[in-house]
Design an enzyme around this catalytic site. Structure first.
Site, short mmCIF file in Angstrom:
data_model
loop_
_atom_site.label_atom_id
_atom_site.label_comp_id
_atom_site.label_asym_id
_atom_site.label_seq_id
_atom_site.Cartn_x
_atom_site.Cartn_y
_atom_site.Cartn_z
CB THR A 126 2.91 2.19 -7.42
OG1 THR A 126 2.18 0.97 -7.20
CG2 THR A 126 2.52 2.76 -8.76
CE LYS A 166 1.01 0.77 -2.91
NZ LYS A 166 1.44 1.99 -3.60
CD GLU A 217 -4.91 4.32 3.83
OE1 GLU A 217 -3.67 4.41 3.93
OE2 GLU A 217 -5.50 3.25 3.62
#
Length: 259
Positions: free
Chosen positions: A23, A135, A168
């Site tokens: 992204t 990802k 995270e």
């Protein structure tokens, strides 16, 4: 906003999450940090055993889709396509892809200027070194984290793994400032290493460390970062509060190191 999508209802991405994505931020017809997004796609392709990507064709299609966009979100999603027997992938897969151009979230600009309030997520991440850093389309942990966060009084959550190590936020990496040093959590066993963090590491001296909650409680400042939000200050983590003006000064110093 437009998207290009080529998928079958028997696609392995839909059936097994057999794929990966990236992204990116689009500004004035330009993709920010594009070479690092390409590097991420290639890393996923290689580690997951996908056929080599036609990067020239992909880049051509992507730039056709973002033409005329002043500020938007680009999402590139690639699956292994159809075929195989159950979990067993086909010997010669034909990958499928999706290119989407989406609106830029309005709240991100506010986050950058005013910071965010965070709490500890009640959902923890599993340990899987084979997929750590990638990802992939296997994002059910993040779905559960977001669902949990909606029931809490916060803008975002800090996520640990099942051993209690800080990893995270719900969708971003973590930067910790302590005693004039810059730290980020060790992602060897879980989590995703974002493109913005990769870019920052190439220009700023960042120490990768095993970070626990006590380390956060003793921090001088905490930030989250990804390619869309860039560097966002955390003004509250649980009961611990940080001065926004001080954090914005730290932010300028960090970004100044990378200029």
């Amino acid at each position: 906003m437009e998207n290009q999508q080529i998928f079958s209802n028997s696609d392995r991405g839909l059936a097994y999450g057999d794929g990966f994505f990236t992204t990116a931020l689009v500004c004035n017809g330009r993709i920010e940090l594009w070479p690092l997004h390409v590097k991420r796609l290639v890393q996923c392709q290689q580690r997951l055993g996908f056929p080599e990507l036609n990067l020239e064709a992909l880049e051509r299609l992507v730039y056709e889709r973002i033409k005329g966009e002043t500020k938007a979100v680009l999402k590139i999603l690639i699956t292994r396509g159809c075929g195989g027997r159950g979990y067993q992938a086909p010997q010669s897969p034909t990958p499928s892809f999706s290119i989407q151009v989406l609106p830029f979230p309005e709240n991100y600009s506010k986050w950058q200027q005013h910071g965010i309030e965070t709490v500890l997520s009640r959902v923890q991440l599993g340990i899987q070194p084979l997929l750590a850093g990638l990802k992939t389309l296997n994002r059910l942990e993040q779905v559960l984290i977001k669902q949990d966060a909606q029931t809490l009084e916060c803008d975002d959550v800090i996520v640990t793994d099942i051993n209690g190590s800080v990893i995270e936020s719900s969708a971003a990496n973590i930067i910790v400032i302590k005693n004039n040093r810059v730290y980020t959590p060790n992602l060897a066993n879980s989590g995703i290493k974002g493109v913005f963090l990769t870019s920052l590491e190439s220009q700023v001296d960042i120490t990768v460390a095993d970070i626990d909650l006590e380390f956060l409680q003793l921090a001088d400042g905490i930030f989250i970062c990804n390619s869309l939000i860039e560097l966002v200050p955390i003004i509250r983590f649980e009961q611990q509060c940080f001065d926004i003006e001080y954090l914005l000064t730290l932010k300028k110093q960090i970004l100044g190191m990378s200029s």
